[in-house]
Design an enzyme around this catalytic site. Structure first.
Site, PDB file in Angstrom:
ATOM      1  N   LYS A 177      -6.941   2.711  -7.360  1.00  0.00           N
ATOM      2  CA  LYS A 177      -7.282   2.914  -5.954  1.00  0.00           C
ATOM      3  C   LYS A 177      -8.298   4.049  -5.830  1.00  0.00           C
ATOM      4  O   LYS A 177      -8.032   5.170  -6.261  1.00  0.00           O
ATOM      5  CB  LYS A 177      -6.013   3.213  -5.155  1.00  0.00           C
ATOM      6  CG  LYS A 177      -4.999   2.076  -5.202  1.00  0.00           C
ATOM      7  CD  LYS A 177      -3.724   2.388  -4.476  1.00  0.00           C
ATOM      8  CE  LYS A 177      -2.938   3.497  -5.116  1.00  0.00           C
ATOM      9  NZ  LYS A 177      -1.569   3.637  -4.554  1.00  0.00           N
ATOM     10  N   THR A 211      -2.638   8.939   7.426  1.00  0.00           N
ATOM     11  CA  THR A 211      -2.582   7.938   6.354  1.00  0.00           C
ATOM     12  C   THR A 211      -1.328   8.069   5.504  1.00  0.00           C
ATOM     13  O   THR A 211      -1.284   7.573   4.374  1.00  0.00           O
ATOM     14  CB  THR A 211      -3.825   8.072   5.450  1.00  0.00           C
ATOM     15  OG1 THR A 211      -3.880   9.423   4.951  1.00  0.00           O
ATOM     16  CG2 THR A 211      -5.097   7.758   6.211  1.00  0.00           C
ATOM     17  N   GLY A 213       1.895   7.280   3.710  1.00  0.00           N
ATOM     18  CA  GLY A 213       2.546   6.030   3.330  1.00  0.00           C
ATOM     19  C   GLY A 213       1.610   4.953   2.828  1.00  0.00           C
ATOM     20  O   GLY A 213       2.052   3.835   2.546  1.00  0.00           O
ATOM     21  N   THR A 214       0.330   5.278   2.668  1.00  0.00           N
ATOM     22  CA  THR A 214      -0.651   4.270   2.274  1.00  0.00           C
ATOM     23  C   THR A 214      -0.292   3.609   0.944  1.00  0.00           C
ATOM     24  O   THR A 214      -0.315   2.379   0.818  1.00  0.00           O
ATOM     25  CB  THR A 214      -2.048   4.899   2.156  1.00  0.00           C
ATOM     26  OG1 THR A 214      -2.354   5.571   3.375  1.00  0.00           O
ATOM     27  CG2 THR A 214      -3.103   3.857   1.891  1.00  0.00           C
ATOM     28  N   GLY A 215       0.032   4.422  -0.070  1.00  0.00           N
ATOM     29  CA  GLY A 215       0.314   3.870  -1.392  1.00  0.00           C
ATOM     30  C   GLY A 215       1.559   3.012  -1.419  1.00  0.00           C
ATOM     31  O   GLY A 215       1.573   1.923  -2.026  1.00  0.00           O
ATOM     32  N   CYS A 216       2.614   3.470  -0.767  1.00  0.00           N
ATOM     33  CA  CYS A 216       3.854   2.687  -0.685  1.00  0.00           C
ATOM     34  C   CYS A 216       3.593   1.354   0.007  1.00  0.00           C
ATOM     35  O   CYS A 216       4.068   0.294  -0.427  1.00  0.00           O
ATOM     36  CB  CYS A 216       4.908   3.460   0.104  1.00  0.00           C
ATOM     37  SG  CYS A 216       5.270   5.110  -0.489  1.00  0.00           S
TER      38      CYS A 216
END
Length: 267
Positions: A177, A211, A213-216
């Protein structure tokens, strides 16, 4: 009788503020039309300003939750997030290895959005040698790439090197990412590769600080797509489209960094 939706299990920590972790995973799964189930690995005291405390669950509790769900209900995809310690990483890797047929999305969570550590330094080797080898897709951000490989990524060429380094640990696919790439770009780029195929995924970069919580959210969206039977590249493309919309709609919460909006498509 209504037909049963696909079944997705998240193995991760709790975010009491509701923006990341188990809470974000289950919201994402609901939004994408799958039935979300959970194995809780740790409890955090967390809000928009950061993580104030972390309490790991015992290995026995994690194992019991996993067996209770998988042995009775079954599962069509699994997503892992915060695993906290080497003992939990190794336990979860063993459980996943004994669950054939269910694709696994590993989000190798190392630090929170606020920079708070969520994985013990001693657990990194267990992630490399036990968890990543059972992953269908690994989804590290650039900070997690550095944690796991020592590589500092500053451009797209560096993302290729990072993908090669992550794939060397054994996952079938690496999703690197690029949201943390230095520079002022109009687009965010991610690289998905299995070492043979390469997919460069671009999306508009939204000027929104909320932003959390983006990865989860992205990893859970990928797992949801895989549970529906999508191939990895298609599942990742659909997940990126979903999370891009969630970032655009992210909202203020408390006095710090707010969450992405998991329900943006229905508001």
């Amino acid at each position: 009788m209504t037909s049963r939706p696909p079944l997705v299990l998240t193995v991760a920590g709790s975010d009491s503020g509701g923006g990341a972790g188990i809470q974000a995973d289950l919201k994402t799964m609901l939004a994408l039309g799958v039935h979300g189930m959970s194995v809780l690995t740790a409890v955090t005291a967390q809000n928009s300003r950061g993580v104030q405390g972390v309490w790991e669950l015992p290995v026995e509790a994690v194992r019991a939750q996993y067996r209770a769900v998988v042995d009775d209900i079954g599962v069509q995809a699994v997503k892992t997030g915060m695993l906290a310690s080497a003992a939990l990483v190794e336990t979860v890797a063993e459980l996943l290895g004994g669950t054939p047929g269910a694709p696994v999305v590993v989000d190798p969570v190392g630090v929170s959005k606020h920079g708070d550590p969520l994985l013990a330094e001693a657990a990194l080797d267990s992630v490399r040698t036990k968890l990543l080898p059972v992953a269908t897709v690994a989804t590290p951000n650039l900070d997690e790439v550095t944690q796991l490989t020592g590589l500092v990524v500053e451009d797209e060429t560096g993302m290729r090197r990072a993908a090669d380094a992550i794939l060397a640990y054994g996952p079938r696919w690496a999703l690197i990412k690029g949201g943390h790439l230095p520079g002022d770009f109009a687009e965010v780029v991610d690289l998905l590769t299995d070492g043979t195929e390469e997919h460069w995924l671009y999306a508009p970069k939204h000027d929104n600080r909320h932003t959390h919580g983006t990865g989860c959210t992205l990893a859970s969206a990928v797992a949801s797509g895989l549970a529906k039977g999508l191939a990895v590249p298609e599942a990742v493309r659909e997940a990126k489209a979903y999370v891009t919309g969630a970032i655009a709609a992210g909202f203020a919460l408390g006095s710090g960094i707010g969450p992405v909006d998991h329900g943006w498509r229905t508001r």
